[in-house]
Design a protein around this motif. Structure first.
Motif, PDB file in Angstrom:
ATOM      1  N   ARG A  31      10.102   1.333  -3.921  1.00  0.00           N
ATOM      2  CA  ARG A  31      10.583   0.166  -4.680  1.00  0.00           C
ATOM      3  C   ARG A  31      11.172  -0.901  -3.766  1.00  0.00           C
ATOM      4  O   ARG A  31      11.096  -2.097  -4.064  1.00  0.00           O
ATOM      5  CB  ARG A  31      11.638   0.600  -5.696  1.00  0.00           C
ATOM      6  N   ASP A  32      11.754  -0.464  -2.624  1.00  0.00           N
ATOM      7  CA  ASP A  32      12.416  -1.419  -1.736  1.00  0.00           C
ATOM      8  C   ASP A  32      11.492  -1.980  -0.660  1.00  0.00           C
ATOM      9  O   ASP A  32      11.956  -2.703   0.236  1.00  0.00           O
ATOM     10  CB  ASP A  32      13.621  -0.752  -1.070  1.00  0.00           C
ATOM     11  N   ALA A  33      10.202  -1.649  -0.692  1.00  0.00           N
ATOM     12  CA  ALA A  33       9.277  -2.146   0.329  1.00  0.00           C
ATOM     13  C   ALA A  33       9.163  -3.660   0.257  1.00  0.00           C
ATOM     14  O   ALA A  33       9.241  -4.255  -0.838  1.00  0.00           O
ATOM     15  CB  ALA A  33       7.901  -1.499   0.147  1.00  0.00           C
ATOM     16  N   ASP A  34       8.990  -4.306   1.413  1.00  0.00           N
ATOM     17  CA  ASP A  34       8.833  -5.765   1.436  1.00  0.00           C
ATOM     18  C   ASP A  34       7.589  -6.196   0.669  1.00  0.00           C
ATOM     19  O   ASP A  34       7.609  -7.200  -0.049  1.00  0.00           O
ATOM     20  CB  ASP A  34       8.757  -6.258   2.884  1.00  0.00           C
ATOM     21  N   THR A  35       6.509  -5.448   0.842  1.00  0.00           N
ATOM     22  CA  THR A  35       5.249  -5.737   0.156  1.00  0.00           C
ATOM     23  C   THR A  35       4.608  -4.419  -0.270  1.00  0.00           C
ATOM     24  O   THR A  35       4.637  -3.436   0.475  1.00  0.00           O
ATOM     25  CB  THR A  35       4.269  -6.498   1.068  1.00  0.00           C
ATOM     26  N   ILE A  36       4.032  -4.423  -1.470  1.00  0.00           N
ATOM     27  CA  ILE A  36       3.312  -3.253  -1.973  1.00  0.00           C
ATOM     28  C   ILE A  36       1.861  -3.660  -2.191  1.00  0.00           C
ATOM     29  O   ILE A  36       1.573  -4.657  -2.862  1.00  0.00           O
ATOM     30  CB  ILE A  36       3.923  -2.740  -3.294  1.00  0.00           C
ATOM     31  N   LEU A  37       0.943  -2.907  -1.577  1.00  0.00           N
ATOM     32  CA  LEU A  37      -0.488  -3.143  -1.745  1.00  0.00           C
ATOM     33  C   LEU A  37      -1.045  -2.077  -2.680  1.00  0.00           C
ATOM     34  O   LEU A  37      -0.786  -0.887  -2.503  1.00  0.00           O
ATOM     35  CB  LEU A  37      -1.220  -3.072  -0.400  1.00  0.00           C
TER      36      LEU A  37
END
Length: 598
Positions: free
Chosen positions: A555-561
Motif C-alpha cells: 500500500r505504501d509503494a511509490d508506484t504500483i504496476l
C-alpha cells in the motif's frame, strides 16, 4: 545434457577411447612426478623380471653341487639377492604409487573444482531442468573415473605389456622362439576371451545395478513415508512390493554371478592349458639335457608372474570401459557452454543513482508461450515500485530478467543508463539484493547462514544485521544461539524466521538495488506485519522492485504496476488505483473478501 543413471544409460553405448587423450593436461601439471613414477615402474618390473633369474641360479647351484663340498656363502648370497629383488619389486611399486598419488588426487581436485565452477556459471534454465541426483552421480563417477584411468592405464596395462615384452625377450635369448610363440598365443587367446566375455556379461552387471537401485529406492521411499504407511495399514503391502523388487535383484545377481563364474573358469582353463603346454616343453628339454633344472624353475616362475596380472584383466577392462563412459559424460557436461555469458571486455556496472528502466521488454521461456509483451516502466532512484497481478502474469519474470537469470528476447533493461547485458554479471549481481519468496538455507549454523550475505563480515556486523532484521530476540531464546543448526534447507526454522534470515543477509550485503519477490506470501498476518516493518527498513534509500501477491503489503509503494497477460494494464499509487475501479480494485476486493471470510 541428460544425466543418465545406472538403469537408463543406453546399453549399446560404446565408450570413446579418445577420452584418454583428454587426461593429458592433468599429467603435464606434474610432468616430473609422472616421469619419476614411470622410472620407478620400470625399476619395479626389472626387479620382478630378474627375480626368477636369481631363483634359477640358486636351484642350479644346489642341483649341480648336490653331494659335493659346497661353498656355503654362494647360495647364501644368491638367496639374499633373490630376497632383495623381491623386496625391491614391492618397494619400487609402493614408491611409484606414493609419487603418483599427488598427480591422481590433484587431477580429481582440479576436475571437481572445474565442474563446480562450471555448474554455477550455467543459466537458471539448466538448473530448473536438471536431475540433481543423476548430475551428482555423473560428477562423482566422472572424477573417480579419471583417477581410475590414470592409475590403471599407467600402472596396470602398461606394466603388464612391459613385463610380457621383457619376459618374451629373455625367453627368446636364453631358450628358443617356441616359448615366446606359446606365451604369445596364450596371451592373445586370454585377452580376446576376457574382452569378449566381459562385453557379454556387462548387460548382467547393468541389470544387477538397476535392480539394486530399484529395491533400495523402494525401501528408502517407504521408510521416508513411514507415517503414510501407518495411516493406511499398508506395512504388508510395502513388504510385498519390496520383496518383488528383491526377487528381481536376486535373479539379476544370480545371472551376474554365473557369468562371472564363466569368465573366471574360462580364464583358468586358458591359463591351465598354457601352463601344461609350456611346462611340457620345458620338461622334455630338461629330460634331454637341453636346459637345467634352474631353467625349468625360471620358466615356471615367469609363467606365474605373467598370468597373475592377466588374471584381473576382465575386471580391469570392464572398469576401464565404464570409467571411459563416466569421464565422457563429465567432459560432455563441461563442454556444454553457459547461455548467459559476459561480453568480451565487458565493464563493471557503475551504480551512481540507482535508476532501473525496462524498455519494451519482450520475453518467452518457450517460443510458443510469450510471457512479457513489450513491458516498459521506470523505477526512479530511491523509489519503490510494486508489481501485482494474477499468477502467470509475468511478475516474477521481471525479477529474473533484472538479475539476469535470463536475457530479454527484445528490448533492454538499464541501470543508470547501462544495458545490463553490456556489463559483467558479477558486478550486476553484487549491486542487487534479493529477498526471495522461498528462502532456502544451508544445512549449517544460523551464524554461517546469516554471514553468507557477506562472508568477510565481522561478527559485530553479523549481529547488527540480525538485530535490524528483528532476529535478536529469537536467537537469544535458542539454547545454542547463533550456533544452532538450521537443518536441511532450513527446515528447523519457521517461514517467518527464514524470511528474517533472508532480510539480515541482504542488510549485510548492503546493495543499492533491492528485489522483494513475494517475500511475505507464505506468512500469517502476525508474522507478516513483523516482516513488513523489517522490509521497510531495508528498502529505505534503496531502489526497490517489489513482486507482490498480497496487496496489503504494498500500500505504501511509490508506484504500483498491475500486470495482466504479460502487459502493464494499470499504474499509479494505491489510492489512485482504487479510485479508478479497474483491475487493481477488483484484486483488492477479492483479497479483502477472502480475508473477511477467513
Amino acid at each position: 545434457m541428460r544425466a543418465y543413471a545406472d538403469n537408463d544409460y543406453p546399453a549399446d553405448h560404446k565408450p570413446d577411447w579418445k577420452v584418454i587423450a583428454g587426461l593429458w593436461p592433468y599429467l603435464t601439471e606434474f610432468r616430473g612426478r609422472v616421469i619419476f613414477a614411470l622410472s620407478l615402474l620400470v625399476l619395479a618390473k626389472l626387479a620382478t623380471v630378474a627375480t626368477p633369474i636369481a631363483l634359477k641360479y640358486i636351484v642350479d647351484y644346489l642341483d649341480q653341487n648336490r653331494g659335493a663340498d659346497m661353498v656355503l656363502w654362494i647360495p647364501v648370497w644368491l638367496v639374499v639377492a633373490y630376497g632383495t629383488l623381491r623386496f625391491g619389486s614391492t618397494l619400487f611399486n609402493e614408491l611409484r604409487d606414493a609419487v603418483f598419488a599427488r598427480v591422481a588426487e590433484r587431477a580429481m581436485r582440479r576436475v571437481s573444482l572445474r565442474v563446480f565452477r562450471h555448474l554455477h556459471q550455467r543459466e537458471l534454465a539448466f538448473h530448473l531442468d536438471r536431475k540433481t541426483g543423476g548430475l551428482a552421480r555423473d560428477i562423482e563417477r566422472g572424477t573417480n573415473g579419471i583417477s581410475f584411468l590414470l592409475r590403471f592405464t599407467l600402472f596396470n596395462i602398461v606394466p603388464t605389456a612391459l613385463e610380457i615384452l621383457m619376459v618374451s625377450g629373455i625367453l627368446l635369448v636364453v631358450f628358443n622362439i617356441t616359448y615366446v610363440l606359446a606365451i604369445a598365443v596364450a596371451v592373445v587367446v586370454y585377452v580376446v576371451f576376457s574382452i569378449r566375455v566381459t562385453e557379454w556379461r556387462t548387460r548382467f552387471v547393468r541389470e544387477a545395478n538397476a535392480r539394486d537401485n530399484q529395491s533400495n529406492s523402494r525401501a528408502v521411499d517407504s521408510l521416508l513415508n513411514y507415517e503414510t504407511v501407518k495411516y493406511f495399514n499398508n506395512e504388508r503391502y510395502e513388504a510385498e512390493c519390496y520383496d518383488r523388487d528383491l526377487e528381481d535383484w536376486e535373479q539379476a545377481r544370480l545371472k551376474n554371478r554365473l557369468s562371472l563364474a564363466t569368465l573366471n573358469a574360462g580364464q583358468a582353463l586358458i591359463i591351465g592349458l598354457a601352463l601344461i603346454v609350456i611346462m611340457a616343453m620345458a620338461v622334455r628339454e630338461v629330460a634331454n639335457g637341453e636346459i637345467t633344472l634352474g631353467d625349468f624353475t625360471m620358466i615356471n616362475a615367469y609363467l606365474i608372474q605373467l598370468f597373475i596380472p592377466l588374471n584381473a584383466l576382465g575386471f580391469v577392462y570392464r572398469e576401464i570401459r565404464q570409467s571411459l563412459v563416466n569421464v565422457e559424460r563429465l567432459f560432455k557436461l563441461l563442454g556444454d557452454e553457459p547461455v548467459i555469458v559476459d561480453k568480451s571486455n565487458a565493464p563493471a556496472l557503475s551504480v551512481q543513482q540507482g535508476e532501473i528502466r525496462f524498455e519494451q521488454v519482450r520475453f518467452a521461456y518457450r517460443p510458443d508461450r510469450p510471457i512479457l509483451r513489450g513491458v516498459s516502466f521506470t523505477i526512479p532512484a530511491g523509489h519503490t515500485v510494486a508489481v501485482v497481478g494474477a499468477s502467470g502474469a509475468g511478475k516474477s519474470t521481471l525479477a529474473r530478467l533484472l538479475f539476469r537469470f535470463f536475457d530479454v528476447n527484445e528490448g533492454r533493461i538499464c541501470i543508470d543508463g547501462q544495458d545490463i547485458r553490456e556489463v559483467t554479471q558479477d558486478s550486476l549481481r553484487s549491486a542487487i539484493g534479493v529477498v526471495p519468496q522461498d528462502t532456502v538455507l544451508f544445512n549449517d549454523t544460523l551464524y554461517r547462514n546469516l554471514a553468507y550475505g557477506r562472508p568477510g563480515a565481522t561478527e559485530e556486523e553479523v549481529h547488527r544485521a540480525a538485530r535490524m532484521a528483528h532476529l535478536e530476540h529469537f536467537i537469544r531464546s535458542l539454547p545454542d544461539g547463533y550456533d544452532t543448526r538450521v537443518g536441511e534447507r532450513g527446515l528447523k526454522l519457521s517461514g517467518g524466521e527464514k524470511q528474517r534470515v533472508a532480510i539480515a543477509r541482504v542488510l549485510l550485503k548492503n546493495p543499492p538495488l533491492l528485489i522483494l519477490d513475494e517475500a511475505t506470501s507464505s506468512l500469517d498476518s502476525l508474522s507478516e506485519q513483523s516482516i513488513l516493518s523489517a522490509l521497510k527498513e531495508i528498502s529505505r534509500q534503496r531502489t526497490t522492485l517489489v513482486i507482490a501477491h498480497r496487496l496489503s503489503t504494498i500500500r505504501d509503494a511509490d508506484t504500483i504496476l498491475v500486470m495482466d497477460g504479460g502487459e502493464i494494464v494499470e499504474s499509479g499509487n494505491h489510492d489512485a488505483l482504487l479510485a479508478r475501479d479497474g483491475h487493481y480494485a477488483q484484486l483488492w476486493q477479492q483479497q479483502h473478501q477472502t480475508r473477511s471470510a477467513d
